[in-house]
Design an enzyme around this catalytic site. Structure first.
Site, PDB file in Angstrom:
ATOM      1  N   ARG A  53       0.752  -1.106   0.072  1.00 45.58           N
ATOM      2  CA  ARG A  53       0.030  -0.089  -0.037  1.00 45.58           C
ATOM      3  C   ARG A  53       1.007   1.193   0.005  1.00 45.58           C
ATOM      4  NH1 ARG A  53      -1.963   0.989   6.021  1.00 45.58           N
ATOM      5  NH2 ARG A  53      -0.716  -0.153   7.330  1.00 45.58           N
TER       6      ARG A  53
ATOM      7  N   SER B 211      -5.172   4.836   5.324  1.00 51.00           N
ATOM      8  CA  SER B 211      -4.979   3.531   5.421  1.00 51.00           C
ATOM      9  C   SER B 211      -4.461   2.640   3.981  1.00 51.00           C
ATOM     10  CB  SER B 211      -6.091   2.501   5.762  1.00 51.00           C
ATOM     11  OG  SER B 211      -6.721   2.953   7.036  1.00 51.00           O
TER      12      SER B 211
ATOM     13  N   GLU C 245     -18.770   4.022  -0.807  1.00 43.93           N
ATOM     14  CA  GLU C 245     -18.092   3.389  -1.939  1.00 43.93           C
ATOM     15  C   GLU C 245     -18.673   3.371  -3.203  1.00 43.93           C
ATOM     16  OE1 GLU C 245     -18.731   1.840   1.007  1.00 43.93           O
ATOM     17  OE2 GLU C 245     -16.902   2.240   2.158  1.00 43.93           O
TER      18      GLU C 245
ATOM     19  N   HIS D 193      -5.457  -3.829   2.080  1.00 39.81           N
ATOM     20  CA  HIS D 193      -5.698  -4.725   3.125  1.00 39.81           C
ATOM     21  C   HIS D 193      -6.542  -5.984   2.645  1.00 39.81           C
ATOM     22  CE1 HIS D 193      -4.941  -0.763   5.178  1.00 39.81           C
ATOM     23  NE2 HIS D 193      -5.241  -1.290   6.310  1.00 39.81           N
TER      24      HIS D 193
ATOM     25  N   ASP E  92      -7.750  -7.591  12.538  1.00 43.50           N
ATOM     26  CA  ASP E  92      -9.274  -7.022  12.280  1.00 43.50           C
ATOM     27  C   ASP E  92     -10.183  -8.163  12.316  1.00 43.50           C
ATOM     28  OD1 ASP E  92      -9.047  -4.143  12.617  1.00 43.50           O
ATOM     29  OD2 ASP E  92      -8.903  -3.672  10.419  1.00 43.50           O
TER      30      ASP E  92
END
Lengths: 277, 312
Positions: B8, B34, B55, B105, B113
């Site tokens: 990322r 993130s 989104e 992610h 998570d």
């Protein structure tokens, strides 16, 4: 060349004839929502849209997004009137290889700015067009037509919130409030309560009109364009009648997505003044 | 000492690299910190569109901007890109608008998570869309290079990046050797070919070392582009090695393994063993723990390699 109210009414009448012909020929399609929206789209294209029919992909054109993309016969009829496509092209509605795909499609039809057909998408796309116009420092606008049943899609409200947050004064929505959706009356399927209050609460400029009274339609479009309403997004809530102009289709949920038979077709042509009774 | 980095971060760097092009815009859905688009936002706020936690809206704002001459890069967690799948399908892929969607992610490697944030199906779902290029690079260098290449393409894409750090493999590489649609042969062997993507590329290199200790010489391919698949390279591996293993931090259904299988059955054939998430959801755990729990780590790749060889 400015158009009189009578001129606009005559264009809309001719478009109604084409709408009924398209769905009759195809024996499929969506006449009800096409007939409810047609006065609005006619006035918008004939008097407001900054477009070049001979150059449909002109970068700096106004955009029109028919988010209720199944009501395509209405849009195709207007595009033919404006010269984007020919009246002959209207015969390709729902025909293999046709310019006039079942739902409006930017890959197939000149003058279509967004491939719609799945509800709840057009307002977001319009927001993208409006954001791009702002980045370009262009005065072009994005007009989006949504349906009332469509407002049951949650994504409409994502876009409504975001467009107000970004104060997109070049984003203009016209709501075709025809009160009928696929299965039944909206009131039966999903009550939407106070629609103007909802949009106001989301930070939009709001005006209500009768969407079949051409004088009111023009006033509504004036409202969308008024400088004082360009501080943020605006919505014109147009109260309409599903199937407007054809007696047996009016307020009849059966004609959301059904074609007239030959006898009904003849009656429609009579009612629209195309043939003698 | 091997440098460690997350893919990322390569994405975030690439957006800055691309900023000289005034048509490049960045779309965020409240996860820029993130996905690493935040660097672009800080440097170019006027070209960054906040879509809030929305989104579906973000994808189509991107479509509208792409249709207006811009090059939008939209990012969120891989799992949340799936929420906007139909927007990607109907509003982006179908009209072939060059919106570049990045899902960070991705995979169970995402870690603590837990299963709600561990996308194991993103590569599969986006691979089914016509016009869409699907990428899952393995290190920050290749992510940076591939992201910048996307800006020059005329069709939409989905790229998965990872949250956690993995070994950097390409620090000294000639950028020209990293091209969309071209797999990279990281190790040359002739007993079995391990075709991997993302965080499992470095695990595959570890597996190749372990195999070498047992006298098995494996090729290792970084197949960073799942679609279009580099079928020519797969054919070469079949001819040279005669046995194939795929390795991905993704459900065994629909991802890289499936892409390779689809190619094999229609071309030169070889036994195939697929290392992937065994059609189950994840759970909370550290990244390295998850690779073991999901049977994705090097020792499982070694097992799969031996099994593939035994089936020759």
């Amino acid at each position: 060349m400015s158009k009189s109210i009578a001129d606009l009414e005559e264009i809309a009448r001719k478009c109604r004839v084409e709408i009924v012909k398209m769905v009759h020929r195809a024996q499929a399609g969506h006449p009800g929502g096409s007939l409810s929206e047609i006065d609005l789209i006619t006035a918008l294209y004939a008097t407001r849209m900054r477009i070049r029919p001979e150059q449909p992909d002109w970068d700096d054109r106004d955009r029109f997004i028919l988010s209720k993309g199944h009501a395509s016969p209405g849009m195709y009829a207007v595009l033919a009137e404006m010269g984007f496509i020919s009246h002959e092209d209207l015969k390709s509605y729902r025909v293999l290889g046709g310019v006039c795909q079942g739902h409006v499609d930017m890959k197939w039809c000149p003058g279509v700015d967004f491939s719609a057909g799945s509800l709840g998408m057009g307002l977001s796309f319009g927001m993208g067009c409006a954001t791009a116009a702002r980045l370009d420092s262009s005065e072009r606008r994005a007009f989006v037509m949504i349906g009332d049943g469509e407002m049951q899609e949650g994504s409409v409200w994502e876009a409504a919130m975001a467009a107000a947050h970004h104060e997109l004064g070049n984003l203009k929505v016209i709501l075709d409030r025809n009160r009928i959706q696929n299965d039944d009356f909206c009131e039966e399927q999903m009550r939407m309560f106070d629609i103007p209050a909802k949009w106001k609460a989301f930070g939009w400029n709001v005006k209500e009109i009768n969407g079949h009274d051409m004088t009111e339609v023009m006033e509504g479009l004036d409202f969308l364009e008024a400088p004082e309403n360009c501080n943020g997004p605006s919505i014109l809530i147009a109260h309409t009648i599903k199937g407007a102009g054809i007696s047996y289709m009016e307020n009849n949920p059966s004609f959301h997505g059904a074609a007239p038979n030959d006898e009904q077709f003849h009656q429609a042509m009579v009612e629209l003044g195309e043939v003698e009774a | 000492m091997t440098r460690m980095a997350a893919t990322r971060d390569g994405y975030g760097q690439a957006l800055l690299d691309l900023a000289d092009n005034p048509k490049v815009v960045v779309l965020e859905a409240d996860l820029g910190k993130s996905t690493k688009s935040l660097h672009f936002r800080k440097a170019h706020p006027e070209r960054t569109v906040s879509c809030g936690i929305g989104e579906q809206n973000m994808l189509l704002v991107g479509a509208g901007m792409a249709a207006s001459g811009y090059i939008p890069f939209a990012s969120t967690f891989a799992i949340f890109t799936e929420r906007a799948f139909e927007q990607m399908r109907n509003g982006v892929a179908r009209p072939n608008l060059a919106v570049h969607l990045c899902g960070s992610h991705g995979g169970t490697h995402t870690g603590t998570d837990g299963s709600s944030a561990q996308s194991i199906e993103d590569l599969a779902v986006f691979r089914t869309l016509p016009n869409v290029t699907v990428l899952h690079p393995c290190d920050d260098v290749s992510t940076r290079i591939l992201t910048t290449r996307l800006a020059g393409t005329k069709s939409p894409s989905y790229m998965r990046t990872a949250r956690n750090k993995t070994p950097v493999l390409y620090d000294d590489i000639d950028p020209d050797s990293i091209q969309i649609g071209k797999g990279i042969e990281l190790k040359d062997g002739n007993d079995v070919a391990i075709i991997a993507c993302g965080v499992l590329v470095s695990e595959s290199l570890k597996a190749a070392d372990m195999l070498m200790q047992e006298g098995i010489n494996a090729s290792v391919i970084d197949m960073h582009t799942l679609k279009p698949l580099d079928g020519q390279l797969v054919d070469q591996m079949v001819e040279r090695c005669g046995a194939i293993v795929t390795a991905e931090d993704h459900n065994v259904i629909g991802g890289l393994g499936s892409a390779v299988a689809e190619h094999l059955v229609a071309n030169k054939f070889a036994p195939l063993e697929m290392v992937g998430v065994p059609d189950r959801f994840g759970e909370s755990g550290q990244a390295d723990e998850m690779l073991d729990v999901m049977k994705l780590s090097a020792k499982y790749i070694v097992e799969a390699a031996k099994k593939a060889i035994s089936r020759k």
